[in-house]
Design an enzyme around this catalytic site. Structure first.
Site, PDB file in Angstrom:
ATOM      1  CB  SER A 225      12.456  11.177   9.620  1.00 56.83           C
ATOM      2  OG  SER A 225      11.343   9.926   9.356  1.00 56.83           O
TER       3      SER A 225
ATOM      4  CE  LYS B 102       8.227   2.269   4.830  1.00 57.66           C
ATOM      5  NZ  LYS B 102       7.389   2.141   6.157  1.00 57.66           N
TER       6      LYS B 102
ATOM      7  N   GLY C  64      -5.196  -5.456   8.085  1.00 56.84           N
ATOM      8  CA  GLY C  64      -4.530  -4.865   6.818  1.00 56.84           C
ATOM      9  C   GLY C  64      -3.216  -5.662   6.361  1.00 56.84           C
TER      10      GLY C  64
ATOM     11  N   GLY D 169      -0.954  -4.669   3.798  1.00 60.80           N
ATOM     12  CA  GLY D 169       0.007  -3.942   2.804  1.00 60.80           C
ATOM     13  C   GLY D 169       1.202  -4.122   3.160  1.00 60.80           C
TER      14      GLY D 169
ATOM     15  N   GLY E 222       0.973   4.636  16.605  1.00 61.22           N
ATOM     16  CA  GLY E 222       2.397   4.409  16.036  1.00 61.22           C
ATOM     17  C   GLY E 222       3.551   5.328  16.540  1.00 61.22           C
TER      18      GLY E 222
HETATM   19  P1  NDP Z   1      -0.425  -0.020   2.130  1.00 59.16           P
HETATM   20  O1  NDP Z   1      -1.226   1.074   1.388  1.00 59.16           O
HETATM   21  O2  NDP Z   1       0.525  -0.780   1.717  1.00 59.16           O
HETATM   22  O3  NDP Z   1      -1.632  -0.929   2.807  1.00 59.16           O
HETATM   23  C1  NDP Z   1      -2.819  -0.418   3.238  1.00 59.16           C
HETATM   24  C2  NDP Z   1      -3.979  -1.462   3.825  1.00 59.16           C
HETATM   25  O4  NDP Z   1      -4.971  -0.974   4.235  1.00 59.16           O
HETATM   26  C3  NDP Z   1      -4.205  -2.616   2.891  1.00 59.16           C
HETATM   27  O5  NDP Z   1      -3.994  -3.853   3.268  1.00 59.16           O
HETATM   28  C4  NDP Z   1      -5.555  -2.280   2.469  1.00 59.16           C
HETATM   29  O6  NDP Z   1      -6.308  -3.299   2.054  1.00 59.16           O
HETATM   30  C5  NDP Z   1      -6.073  -1.605   3.663  1.00 59.16           C
HETATM   31  N1  NDP Z   1      -7.131  -0.763   3.508  1.00 59.16           N
HETATM   32  C6  NDP Z   1      -6.935   0.644   2.830  1.00 59.16           C
HETATM   33  N2  NDP Z   1      -8.256   1.212   3.011  1.00 59.16           N
HETATM   34  C7  NDP Z   1      -9.248   0.434   3.205  1.00 59.16           C
HETATM   35  C8  NDP Z   1     -10.659   0.468   3.542  1.00 59.16           C
HETATM   36  N3  NDP Z   1     -11.140   1.490   3.192  1.00 59.16           N
HETATM   37  N4  NDP Z   1     -11.151  -0.675   4.141  1.00 59.16           N
HETATM   38  C9  NDP Z   1     -10.491  -1.598   4.314  1.00 59.16           C
HETATM   39  N5  NDP Z   1      -9.101  -1.841   4.345  1.00 59.16           N
HETATM   40  C10 NDP Z   1      -8.444  -0.897   3.733  1.00 59.16           C
HETATM   41  O7  NDP Z   1       0.043   0.988   3.560  1.00 59.16           O
HETATM   42  P2  NDP Z   1       0.989   0.533   4.640  1.00 59.16           P
HETATM   43  O8  NDP Z   1       0.702  -0.753   4.999  1.00 59.16           O
HETATM   44  O9  NDP Z   1       2.444   1.002   4.149  1.00 59.16           O
HETATM   45  O10 NDP Z   1       0.664   1.625   5.651  1.00 59.16           O
HETATM   46  C11 NDP Z   1      -0.408   1.609   6.466  1.00 59.16           C
HETATM   47  C12 NDP Z   1      -0.401   2.559   7.500  1.00 59.16           C
HETATM   48  O11 NDP Z   1       0.562   2.175   8.469  1.00 59.16           O
HETATM   49  C13 NDP Z   1      -0.138   4.009   7.118  1.00 59.16           C
HETATM   50  O12 NDP Z   1      -0.784   5.029   8.122  1.00 59.16           O
HETATM   51  C14 NDP Z   1       1.150   4.318   7.731  1.00 59.16           C
HETATM   52  O13 NDP Z   1       1.386   5.687   7.874  1.00 59.16           O
HETATM   53  C15 NDP Z   1       1.340   3.536   8.969  1.00 59.16           C
HETATM   54  N6  NDP Z   1       2.956   3.207   9.030  1.00 59.16           N
HETATM   55  C16 NDP Z   1       3.282   3.456  10.356  1.00 59.16           C
HETATM   56  C17 NDP Z   1       4.671   3.253  10.601  1.00 59.16           C
HETATM   57  C18 NDP Z   1       5.055   3.727  12.102  1.00 59.16           C
HETATM   58  O14 NDP Z   1       6.363   3.928  12.227  1.00 59.16           O
HETATM   59  N7  NDP Z   1       4.353   3.992  12.955  1.00 59.16           N
HETATM   60  C19 NDP Z   1       5.400   2.739   9.838  1.00 59.16           C
HETATM   61  C20 NDP Z   1       4.877   2.010   8.579  1.00 59.16           C
HETATM   62  C21 NDP Z   1       3.525   2.542   8.328  1.00 59.16           C
HETATM   63  P3  NDP Z   1      -6.464  -4.083   0.655  1.00 59.16           P
HETATM   64  O15 NDP Z   1      -5.386  -4.926   0.636  1.00 59.16           O
HETATM   65  O16 NDP Z   1      -7.840  -4.464   0.347  1.00 59.16           O
HETATM   66  O17 NDP Z   1      -6.235  -2.617  -0.375  1.00 59.16           O
END
Ligand code: NDP
Length: 267
Positions: free
Chosen positions: A15, A64, A124, A126, A237
């Site tokens: 950033s 966030k 996902g 999250g 991304g």
């Molecule tokens: P979170 O931790 O909030 O969510 C992660 C998600 O991944 C959850 O749904 C989780 O499932 C799932 N997950 C994690 N490990 C596994 C696995 N081994 N098998 C299956 N599902 C899995 O993360 P965020 O949503 O905040 O971020 C996710 C990605 O997005 C990051 O890499 C981040 O850098 C990227 N990102 C990029 C942005 C950009 O501007 N390009 C902006 C925001 C994020 P469960 O619910 O079962 O735990």
């Protein structure tokens, strides 16, 4: 103008580079730092930063949700997503917005991708999936196939949507798909954590585009898989990162920055 991104870990954030580019493009003097802040002292750290002259803050993982909850004035979109990545102070109140969803859509538009009428798989449920889902639905896709390991999180995401719930179907990571998505968006963090991501066998059958929210200078694990499965067009991304940054910059400065190409910034 003093700006910063806060999160933990934050050292490798891109950033500062992006916002310096924006500032230079407009001849504005921008001082944009990356500051380590953790969950324990989040609210007091934010208040101290605003008191010491910071005009705007970006908030990243894993803060966030806290950014949203400490804010006193929340945009409609951040209320719907219950998350915020942009903070500013106005009339003694902390204001917040979430620019991730509009940033992703901005990147699709820049890439001439229309989501209208398409079946989209969103992997996902999250923070980032929550942040982008309302913006995806506003583009009028045919269906969103929401695939998540933990079903209850996917259900929460759907329940919190103000509009378009009926277009979202929920599956776990092993269920075969009846509808083949034309676009797959990966918002899971499995790849960046070095973990395997189990997916339904027939998921990629008709997929034309895969978009991984994670980004890296080399191909992300998800996009490598998509390539192996024969998906012709893959993106990560980086474009979204630039677009969401530009939207935050606009909120703070009320100026329109020029957005660099991915190649200009990510070297
Ligand atoms: P979170 O931790 O909030 O969510 C992660 C998600 O991944 C959850 O749904 C989780 O499932 C799932 N997950 C994690 N490990 C596994 C696995 N081994 N098998 C299956 N599902 C899995 O993360 P965020 O949503 O905040 O971020 C996710 C990605 O997005 C990051 O890499 C981040 O850098 C990227 N990102 C990029 C942005 C950009 O501007 N390009 C902006 C925001 C994020 P469960 O619910 O079962 O735990």
């Amino acid at each position: 103008m003093k700006l910063a991104v806060i999160g933990s870990p934050i050292k490798h954030s891109l950033s500062p580079k992006i916002h310096s580019y924006f500032g230079d493009s407009l001849g504005l003097e921008i001082q944009y730092e990356a500051i380590e802040v953790n969950r324990d002292k989040f609210k007091e750290s934010v208040i101290k930063l605003f008191e010491s002259g910071y005009v705007g803050l970006n908030v990243t993982l894993p803060l966030k949700d806290l950014a949203y909850s400490i804010s006193q004035n929340k945009t409609k979109l951040s209320q719907e997503t219950k998350t915020a990545n942009t903070l500013w102070m106005k009339e003694n109140k902390i204001h917040c917005d979430s620019t991730d969803g509009p940033g992703l859509i901005g990147d699709f538009k820049r890439k001439n991708i229309s989501l209208k009428g398409l079946n989209i798989a969103l992997i996902g449920a999250g923070g980032s999936a929550r942040a982008i889902a309302p913006s995806l639905l506003k583009e009028n896709p045919r269906r969103i196939i929401l695939i998540n390991r933990t079903k209850s999180k996917a259900e929460d995401l759907r329940n919190n949507l103000r509009e378009g719930k009926e277009k979202v179907s929920i599956f776990n990571n092993t269920q075969e798909q009846e509808v083949s998505p034309e676009i797959i968006i990966n918002s899971s963090s499995a790849g960046i954590k070095g973990e395997d991501l189990v997916l339904p066998n027939n998921l990629f059958n008709k997929t034309k585009i895969s978009y991984d929210l994670s980004y890296s200078l080399v191909e992300t694990p998800f996009n490598l898989l998509a390539k192996e499965k024969g998906v012709p067009t893959i993106y990560d991304g980086k474009g979204m990162l630039l677009e969401q940054a530009a939207l935050s910059f606009r909120l703070w400065t009320e100026r329109e920055p020029s957005i660099p190409t991915e190649e200009e910034i990510f070297i």
